[in-house]
Motif scaffolding. Structure first.
Motif, PDB file in Angstrom:
ATOM      1  N   TRP A  92      57.784   7.233  38.101  1.00 25.77           N
ATOM      2  CA  TRP A  92      58.135   7.644  39.464  1.00 25.77           C
ATOM      3  C   TRP A  92      58.797   9.025  39.437  1.00 25.77           C
ATOM      4  O   TRP A  92      58.494   9.879  40.279  1.00 25.77           O
ATOM      5  N   VAL A  93      59.698   9.251  38.484  1.00 24.90           N
ATOM      6  CA  VAL A  93      60.386  10.536  38.393  1.00 24.90           C
ATOM      7  C   VAL A  93      59.379  11.659  38.155  1.00 24.90           C
ATOM      8  O   VAL A  93      59.441  12.717  38.794  1.00 24.90           O
ATOM      9  N   LEU A  94      58.414  11.454  37.256  1.00 29.11           N
ATOM     10  CA  LEU A  94      57.409  12.486  37.001  1.00 29.11           C
ATOM     11  C   LEU A  94      56.561  12.746  38.239  1.00 29.11           C
ATOM     12  O   LEU A  94      56.272  13.906  38.565  1.00 29.11           O
ATOM     13  N   LEU A  95      56.164  11.685  38.937  1.00 27.62           N
ATOM     14  CA  LEU A  95      55.403  11.872  40.180  1.00 27.62           C
ATOM     15  C   LEU A  95      56.236  12.631  41.215  1.00 27.62           C
ATOM     16  O   LEU A  95      55.728  13.512  41.913  1.00 27.62           O
ATOM     17  N   HIS A  96      57.508  12.305  41.302  1.00 26.27           N
ATOM     18  CA  HIS A  96      58.400  13.001  42.233  1.00 26.27           C
ATOM     19  C   HIS A  96      58.508  14.490  41.866  1.00 26.27           C
ATOM     20  O   HIS A  96      58.482  15.354  42.749  1.00 26.27           O
ATOM     21  N   LEU A  97      58.613  14.782  40.571  1.00 22.93           N
ATOM     22  CA  LEU A  97      58.692  16.183  40.146  1.00 22.93           C
ATOM     23  C   LEU A  97      57.413  16.934  40.468  1.00 22.93           C
ATOM     24  O   LEU A  97      57.456  18.108  40.863  1.00 22.93           O
ATOM     25  N   ILE A  98      56.263  16.284  40.327  1.00 20.18           N
ATOM     26  CA  ILE A  98      54.995  16.915  40.705  1.00 20.18           C
ATOM     27  C   ILE A  98      55.016  17.226  42.200  1.00 20.18           C
ATOM     28  O   ILE A  98      54.673  18.333  42.620  1.00 20.18           O
ATOM     29  N   GLN A  99      55.441  16.254  42.999  1.00 24.34           N
ATOM     30  CA  GLN A  99      55.507  16.437  44.453  1.00 24.34           C
ATOM     31  C   GLN A  99      56.464  17.569  44.818  1.00 24.34           C
ATOM     32  O   GLN A  99      56.127  18.462  45.604  1.00 24.34           O
ATOM     33  N   GLU A 100      57.652  17.563  44.240  1.00 25.24           N
ATOM     34  CA  GLU A 100      58.673  18.576  44.537  1.00 25.24           C
ATOM     35  C   GLU A 100      58.178  19.974  44.145  1.00 25.24           C
ATOM     36  O   GLU A 100      58.321  20.946  44.898  1.00 25.24           O
ATOM     37  N   THR A 101      57.579  20.074  42.974  1.00 28.02           N
ATOM     38  CA  THR A 101      57.108  21.362  42.485  1.00 28.02           C
ATOM     39  C   THR A 101      55.954  21.873  43.335  1.00 28.02           C
ATOM     40  O   THR A 101      55.908  23.064  43.685  1.00 28.02           O
ATOM     41  N   ALA A 102      55.036  20.990  43.693  1.00 29.68           N
ATOM     42  CA  ALA A 102      53.894  21.386  44.524  1.00 29.68           C
ATOM     43  C   ALA A 102      54.363  21.873  45.895  1.00 29.68           C
ATOM     44  O   ALA A 102      53.857  22.875  46.413  1.00 29.68           O
ATOM     45  N   ARG A 103      55.327  21.184  46.476  1.00 33.99           N
ATOM     46  CA  ARG A 103      55.851  21.603  47.786  1.00 33.99           C
ATOM     47  C   ARG A 103      56.407  23.018  47.693  1.00 33.99           C
ATOM     48  O   ARG A 103      56.111  23.879  48.518  1.00 33.99           O
ATOM     49  N   HIS A 104      57.193  23.273  46.656  1.00 39.15           N
ATOM     50  CA  HIS A 104      57.810  24.587  46.534  1.00 39.15           C
ATOM     51  C   HIS A 104      56.822  25.657  46.086  1.00 39.15           C
ATOM     52  O   HIS A 104      57.000  26.838  46.420  1.00 39.15           O
ATOM     53  N   ALA A 105      55.776  25.266  45.364  1.00 38.60           N
ATOM     54  CA  ALA A 105      54.724  26.234  45.029  1.00 38.60           C
ATOM     55  C   ALA A 105      54.055  26.724  46.311  1.00 38.60           C
ATOM     56  O   ALA A 105      53.750  27.914  46.447  1.00 38.60           O
ATOM     57  N   GLY A 106      53.847  25.821  47.257  1.00 37.39           N
ATOM     58  CA  GLY A 106      53.287  26.227  48.553  1.00 37.39           C
ATOM     59  C   GLY A 106      54.218  27.156  49.301  1.00 37.39           C
ATOM     60  O   GLY A 106      53.775  28.147  49.899  1.00 37.39           O
ATOM     61  N   HIS A 107      55.517  26.851  49.277  1.00 40.00           N
ATOM     62  CA  HIS A 107      56.486  27.760  49.899  1.00 40.00           C
ATOM     63  C   HIS A 107      56.399  29.141  49.259  1.00 40.00           C
ATOM     64  O   HIS A 107      56.390  30.159  49.948  1.00 40.00           O
ATOM     65  N   ALA A 108      56.357  29.163  47.926  1.00 42.26           N
ATOM     66  CA  ALA A 108      56.322  30.441  47.211  1.00 42.26           C
ATOM     67  C   ALA A 108      55.057  31.225  47.537  1.00 42.26           C
ATOM     68  O   ALA A 108      55.106  32.460  47.649  1.00 42.26           O
ATOM     69  N   ASP A 109      53.927  30.531  47.701  1.00 44.60           N
ATOM     70  CA  ASP A 109      52.688  31.222  48.090  1.00 44.60           C
ATOM     71  C   ASP A 109      52.869  31.973  49.405  1.00 44.60           C
ATOM     72  O   ASP A 109      52.453  33.125  49.539  1.00 44.60           O
ATOM     73  N   ILE A 110      53.478  31.314  50.376  1.00 41.10           N
ATOM     74  CA  ILE A 110      53.684  31.936  51.687  1.00 41.10           C
ATOM     75  C   ILE A 110      54.631  33.129  51.577  1.00 41.10           C
ATOM     76  O   ILE A 110      54.377  34.205  52.121  1.00 41.10           O
ATOM     77  N   LEU A 111      55.722  32.939  50.851  1.00 46.87           N
ATOM     78  CA  LEU A 111      56.680  34.031  50.671  1.00 46.87           C
ATOM     79  C   LEU A 111      56.025  35.225  49.998  1.00 46.87           C
ATOM     80  O   LEU A 111      56.207  36.372  50.412  1.00 46.87           O
ATOM     81  N   ARG A 112      55.254  34.948  48.950  1.00 47.58           N
ATOM     82  CA  ARG A 112      54.608  36.034  48.217  1.00 47.58           C
ATOM     83  C   ARG A 112      53.643  36.796  49.115  1.00 47.58           C
ATOM     84  O   ARG A 112      53.598  38.021  49.106  1.00 47.58           O
ATOM     85  N   GLU A 113      52.852  36.086  49.879  1.00 48.80           N
ATOM     86  CA  GLU A 113      51.897  36.762  50.746  1.00 48.80           C
ATOM     87  C   GLU A 113      52.620  37.669  51.744  1.00 48.80           C
ATOM     88  O   GLU A 113      52.153  38.761  52.057  1.00 48.80           O
ATOM     89  N   HIS A 114      53.792  37.244  52.204  1.00 48.49           N
ATOM     90  CA  HIS A 114      54.572  38.074  53.131  1.00 48.49           C
ATOM     91  C   HIS A 114      55.201  39.282  52.434  1.00 48.49           C
ATOM     92  O   HIS A 114      55.481  40.289  53.091  1.00 48.49           O
ATOM     93  N   ILE A 115      55.431  39.184  51.136  1.00 50.93           N
ATOM     94  CA  ILE A 115      56.038  40.314  50.415  1.00 50.93           C
ATOM     95  C   ILE A 115      55.038  41.453  50.255  1.00 50.93           C
ATOM     96  O   ILE A 115      55.325  42.595  50.597  1.00 50.93           O
TER      97      ILE A 115
END
Length: 196
Positions: A142-165
């Motif tokens: 469960w912890v590993l699945l949660h880390l995948i979910q958490e990381t994927a969510r923030h990777a999407g955030h980072a994609d948006i931020l990067r495109e705006h930069i």
């Protein structure tokens, strides 16, 4: 195919490989950025690319402590660390954040390799307001699945931020980082290829 996880041999390999892939695409959002750009709040949010990388490394490391049942810090100290983990301080560089993230990834691989059963119980720390009060334990799985979910969510955030930069997006950044040749379907990112 580019951007996909290689075929996996078993559940453990799959979980660690998908987590590694999400870490990789999050780190790609920082490819070619200066420290100043990695600190930019390029949207209405206070999130930054560098801060997201630092945050996710801190969170993953904290989950490893939870798996290993390392005693938790006092709540007030944890909240202060959580807040500071969302931004690069003036004396930190994006390379520092990336190096720390690599250290945490190595620790995750080492810890998970030492656990025979991914169903092993991970007791829910008590007194932490964001953890459920009606769950006694998670599993390492469960912890590993949660880390995948958490990381994927923030990777999407980072994609948006990067495109705006600077207009950089995921696949051209990956093409640049991995040295793909330009083709009819992809042009690797370069600082010169971005709109001004």
């Amino acid at each position: 195919m580019a951007g996909n996880v290689r075929p996996v041999s078993d559940e453990r390999d799959g979980l660690l490989s998908f987590l590694a892939q999400q870490r990789y695409v999050l780190k790609l959002a920082a490819y070619g950025l200066t420290d100043e750009q990695a600190r930019l709040t390029s949207t209405k949010s206070t999130l930054t690319v560098g801060g997201l990388i630092k945050h996710v490394a801190t969170v993953e490391n904290s989950w490893l402590d939870t798996v290993l049942q390392v005693p938790q810090k006092p709540f007030e100290e944890s909240v202060a660390e959580y807040a500071s983990a969302h931004r690069l301080s003036p004396d930190e560089t994006v390379q520092d954040a990336l190096a720390r993230y690599d250290e945490v990834a190595a620790r995750t691989a080492e810890v998970v390799a030492g656990i025979a059963d991914l169903g092993q119980a991970v007791p829910v720390p008590k007194g932490v307001p964001w953890f459920p009060k009606d769950v006694e334990a998670w599993s390492v799985r469960w912890v590993l699945l949660h880390l995948i979910q958490e990381t994927a969510r923030h990777a999407g955030h980072a994609d948006i931020l990067r495109e705006h930069i600077d207009g950089g997006t995921a696949m051209p950044l990956m093409a640049a980082a991995e040295g793909w040749p330009e083709s009819p379907w992809i042009k690797p990112w370069t600082p010169e290829s971005q709109p001004t």
